[in-house]
Motif scaffolding. Structure first.
Motif, short mmCIF file in Angstrom:
data_model
loop_
_atom_site.label_atom_id
_atom_site.label_comp_id
_atom_site.label_asym_id
_atom_site.label_seq_id
_atom_site.Cartn_x
_atom_site.Cartn_y
_atom_site.Cartn_z
N LYS A 186 6.03 58.20 -37.70
CA LYS A 186 5.47 58.34 -36.56
C LYS A 186 6.87 58.33 -35.68
O LYS A 186 7.81 57.60 -35.73
N THR A 200 6.49 62.71 -28.53
CA THR A 200 5.96 62.27 -29.60
C THR A 200 6.05 63.23 -30.94
O THR A 200 5.92 64.39 -30.54
N GLN A 209 -3.82 58.09 -24.49
CA GLN A 209 -3.94 59.36 -24.92
C GLN A 209 -3.11 59.42 -26.39
O GLN A 209 -3.11 60.43 -26.97
N TYR A 210 -2.76 58.37 -27.06
CA TYR A 210 -2.07 58.53 -28.31
C TYR A 210 -2.86 57.58 -29.27
O TYR A 210 -3.40 56.66 -28.98
N ASP A 211 -2.60 57.93 -30.72
CA ASP A 211 -3.23 57.50 -31.46
C ASP A 211 -2.73 55.95 -32.03
O ASP A 211 -1.52 55.71 -31.54
N VAL A 212 -3.23 55.06 -32.70
CA VAL A 212 -2.72 53.77 -33.03
C VAL A 212 -1.28 53.86 -33.62
O VAL A 212 -0.34 53.23 -33.28
N ASN A 213 -0.92 55.04 -34.68
CA ASN A 213 0.17 55.12 -35.13
C ASN A 213 1.47 55.40 -34.23
O ASN A 213 2.34 54.74 -34.36
N SER A 232 1.70 46.54 -35.52
CA SER A 232 0.41 47.16 -35.73
C SER A 232 -0.71 46.50 -35.17
O SER A 232 -1.73 47.03 -34.60
N SER A 275 -0.37 47.73 -31.54
CA SER A 275 -0.99 49.18 -31.51
C SER A 275 -2.37 49.13 -31.46
O SER A 275 -3.06 50.13 -31.16
N ALA A 276 -3.11 48.34 -32.20
CA ALA A 276 -4.55 48.41 -32.32
C ALA A 276 -5.30 47.45 -31.34
O ALA A 276 -6.43 47.32 -31.54
N ARG A 283 1.53 54.55 -31.10
CA ARG A 283 1.74 53.56 -30.26
C ARG A 283 2.71 52.56 -30.79
O ARG A 283 3.40 51.96 -30.27
N ALA A 319 -4.50 50.16 -26.13
CA ALA A 319 -5.42 51.17 -25.85
C ALA A 319 -5.27 51.50 -24.33
O ALA A 319 -5.42 52.61 -23.92
#
Length: 719
Positions: free
Chosen positions: A328, A341, A422-426, A408, A411-412, A428, A417
């Motif tokens: 990522k 990104t 607008q971004y997924d966990v990975n 991690s 990011s979760a 972030r 959030a």
């Protein structure tokens, strides 16, 4: 209060008045950072660590006093409080001593002794224990207590019950417990054996024996974990032939006709009650000691990690390596704002790796990226290899591997959030990794410090105590650096003295609705920031946009008048401070006289000296004075390492038996404590800290087990 203050003054080696002043300040709701920085005259310039130690000991001693009163009242309520017991309670210096005194009076579950007492055998036990001269034999004494209705069928039954009562009495004796505890501590041995045939990481302890007095913290924690996971059997041994006679001498009169009976009761007491109980106590004490050491070590490592110099003013690319989900990518500008990104797949094959290099090179040129931050987790090695190839196409760009511990978790999190919906966990995680390079402190405060991973056995620690210790380190670091009121996130603001999660969010919301703050005082317009909170936090907030240059310094608003008076005495104004025209301030102050100036300004000498430092460098970041982090443009493979090679590396973790150093081969090398320096040291932290750049010599390499042994002291000899 007076007694506690005197004890603290003696323990900490500071004046009684200073201790009393700090206690008053703490009781009035002042924070440690505020007291340490802005109340130096009251405490004689104690640092934040000493103040926290004082606060912790104060809490313990107050709890001790509360428990002392509770125990005294409980014994008194039973009508058994004597002057001797009261004196013992008052002189007890630890909670363990107080509990030992209370032990005989504590309500018990039904034991062999309580059953014997129910049968009316306690007077017999006490009569035997009295060991009066010319007393009848114990059998004759016991005969009077035979009573079939009470369940005492014979003389043997009566004596057995009396023995049970005496065994419990001896076990509850505070002095006997203290003697045995001392024997175990000074002469005991901890022994461990393998619980089965299976090999494990605990094989070092499959046939291990060490005196209790010489056990190291990391050994205790490793043994505890090995026992918990079923790999080790652990026993704590003291010389029984020494312990039993020692106990017997305390309760048996020489020549007593009850000697054999009492010795049998002592044997029973030791084997059934006292030894197992004291063994548990000793092991618990060892674990507490080891945990405190590990917590202190974690805190010691966390501070330099948080205080790593920021890499400011550059666009940065963050790479979060991975296999299945790809690598990522996030590009952030100099302020941490996300510009771009992507996801690339350098581990899927040579074709995909070249496509990844081409794509990343395009992003570097598009956004003028200067630095790349690579997370050190899964697939980090392959990502680093790709980056080394990439940089051949991008001259002037360098990279650095950063710890992604806790990325991690962040990011979760709900916070991530909210920050990046607008971004997924990975993705972030990639943003977090890039920002960790730009400003480690601002990014790491978003993560539970326990998840940052610079300790040992942190999951085995008392989590509340560990959390408190690490939170204190984070708070001290944030307040030492200061926080930009107009750019700081809510997680960073809530670490500022006097602010909470609620008031930090209120400040950010107010800023978003009303625009940037233009003065420090304006922060009081935000909900939940009252006069007390402002007093505590104001000195740690920075407002570069303010017309008053003092709002961008560590000078507290309560001392603005003093600062202006000082400048006037030395022929300067605030405009001179803003323009950087006060380099002669120290010399002029010396001519005027510091003590005289302090009196004229209405402040103490320590505050005057702090004001001078701040005026000379408004907006300064203390982290910038530290050595810059090492950037790389190429890399080694573990197979390239040869004994005797000298390399430069970065300390990643400091533990009891050495330090782990990143030398650019993905696998950190270990510098054992014996290879750190030629002089004797008790702990590696006496010489190295997390984040230090050090020269090392390779001693040995085990490619298969991925183990690298390094030496710092031999590097010193080669220089």
């Amino acid at each position: 209060m007076e007694q506690i203050s005197s004890l603290l003054a003696k323990e900490l080696g500071v004046s009684l008045q200073a201790v009393q002043n700090v206690i008053t300040l703490l009781d009035d709701g002042n924070t440690i950072p505020f007291i340490a920085r802005y109340r130096k005259e009251a405490h004689g310039a104690m640092d934040d660590q000493l103040l926290r130690k004082l606060e912790e000991r104060l809490g313990y001693l107050r709890n001790l006093q509360t428990r002392r009163e509770e125990v005294q009242a409980a014994i008194d309520a039973q009508g058994k409080l004597t002057q001797e017991i009261q004196k013992a309670i008052e002189s007890a210096s630890t909670l363990a001593e107080i509990e030992d005194i209370y032990r005989p009076f504590r309500p018990k579950r039904r034991t062999r002794a309580t059953i014997a007492k129910e049968k009316g055998l306690e007077p017999l036990a006490l009569e035997i224990l009295a060991q009066k001269k010319n007393a009848p034999s114990i059998e004759e004494l016991a005969l009077a207590y035979v009573d079939e209705q009470k369940g005492v069928q014979s003389v043997e039954d009566a004596l057995a019950g009396a023995s049970d009562i005496l065994a419990e009495r001896f076990s509850d004796d505070a002095e006997l417990r203290k003697k045995l505890r001392t024997l175990y501590t000074n002469r005991g041995q901890l022994q461990t054996k393998a619980a089965g045939e299976e090999d494990s990481v605990y094989s070092l302890y499959y046939n291990f024996s060490q005196p209790v007095s010489r056990l190291q913290g990391h050994q205790i924690l490793a043994i505890n974990r090995g026992e918990k996971e079923g790999f080790l059997k652990v026993s704590l041994c003291a010389a029984r032939e020494e312990a039993v006679p020692m106990l017997a001498r305390s309760v048996i009169f020489p020549g007593s006709n009850a000697e054999r009976f009492l010795l049998s009761a002592v044997d029973d007491c030791y084997d059934r009650l006292l030894a197992p109980s004291v063994e548990n106590e000793i092991r618990a004490a060892l674990t507490d000691r080891a945990a405190e050491g590990a917590i202190s070590n974690f805190a010691l490592n966390l501070k330099p990690l948080l205080m790593q110099p920021p890499v400011k003013g550059c666009t940065t690319m963050g790479l979060d390596p991975g296999y299945r989900m790809g690598c990522k990518v996030a590009v952030v500008d100099a302020t941490g704002k996300v510009l771009d990104t992507a996801v690339v797949y350098p581990t899927y094959g040579e074709k995909q790796k070249q496509e990844a290099i081409e794509k990343l090179a395009g992003l570097i040129r598009k956004h003028n990226v200067k630095h790349i931050a690579i997370g050190n987790g899964t697939a980090s090695r392959e990502t680093e290899i790709m980056t080394a190839e990439l940089l051949k196409l991008c001259p002037g760009v360098s990279y650095m591997v950063v710890s992604e511990a806790g990325a991690s978790v962040y990011s979760a999190s709900k916070l991530a959030a909210e920050e990046f919906p607008q971004y997924d966990v990975n993705l972030r995680s990639a943003v977090s990794i890039a920002r960790r390079l730009q400003d480690p402190l601002a990014e790491l405060v978003k993560i539970d410090p326990k998840a940052i991973g610079v300790g040992q056995y942190q999951h085995d620690m008392p989590q509340k105590r560990l959390g408190e210790s690490l939170d204190a380190v984070v708070e001290d670091c944030v307040n030492a650096v200061g926080v930009d009121l107009n750019t700081a996130s809510a997680p960073l603001l809530q670490r500022v003295a006097g602010l909470t999660a609620a008031s930090a969010k209120a400040i950010v919301s107010y800023r978003e609705e009303n625009g940037a703050f233009t003065t420090r005082k304006q922060v009081m317009k935000a909900p939940k920031v009252g006069p007390k909170a402002f007093e505590q936090c104001a000195g740690f907030l920075r407002v570069p946009e303010s017309k008053n240059v003092l709002d961008n310094t560590g000078v507290h608003p309560e001392s603005y008048g003093a600062a202006e008076t000082l400048l006037s005495l030395c022929g300067y104004t605030l405009s001179d401070v803003k323009a950087g025209r006060i380099s002669e301030l120290p010399a002029r102050l010396q001519t005027y006289g510091q003590q005289k100036a302090a009196q004229a300004c209405g402040i103490g000498l320590p505050t005057l000296q702090d004001i001078v430092k701040e005026l000379l460098k408004p907006g300064r970041d203390p982290r910038e004075a530290l050595p810059a982090p090492i950037f790389r443009t190429d890399l080694l493979d573990i197979k390239d390492l040869k004994p005797g090679m000298e390399l430069t590396g970065t300390v990643r973790n400091v533990i009891d038996f050495g330090a782990f150093v990143d030398i650019g081969v993905h696998q950190d090398g270990l510098v054992h404590i014996s290879e750190i320096t030629d002089r004797f040291i008790r702990h590696p932290s006496e010489v190295v800290s997390v984040g230090d750049d050090v020269k090392v010599v390779v001693l040995s390499v085990d490619v298969q087990k991925k183990r690298i042994a390094l030496s710092m002291k031999q590097a010193g000899r080669q220089q």
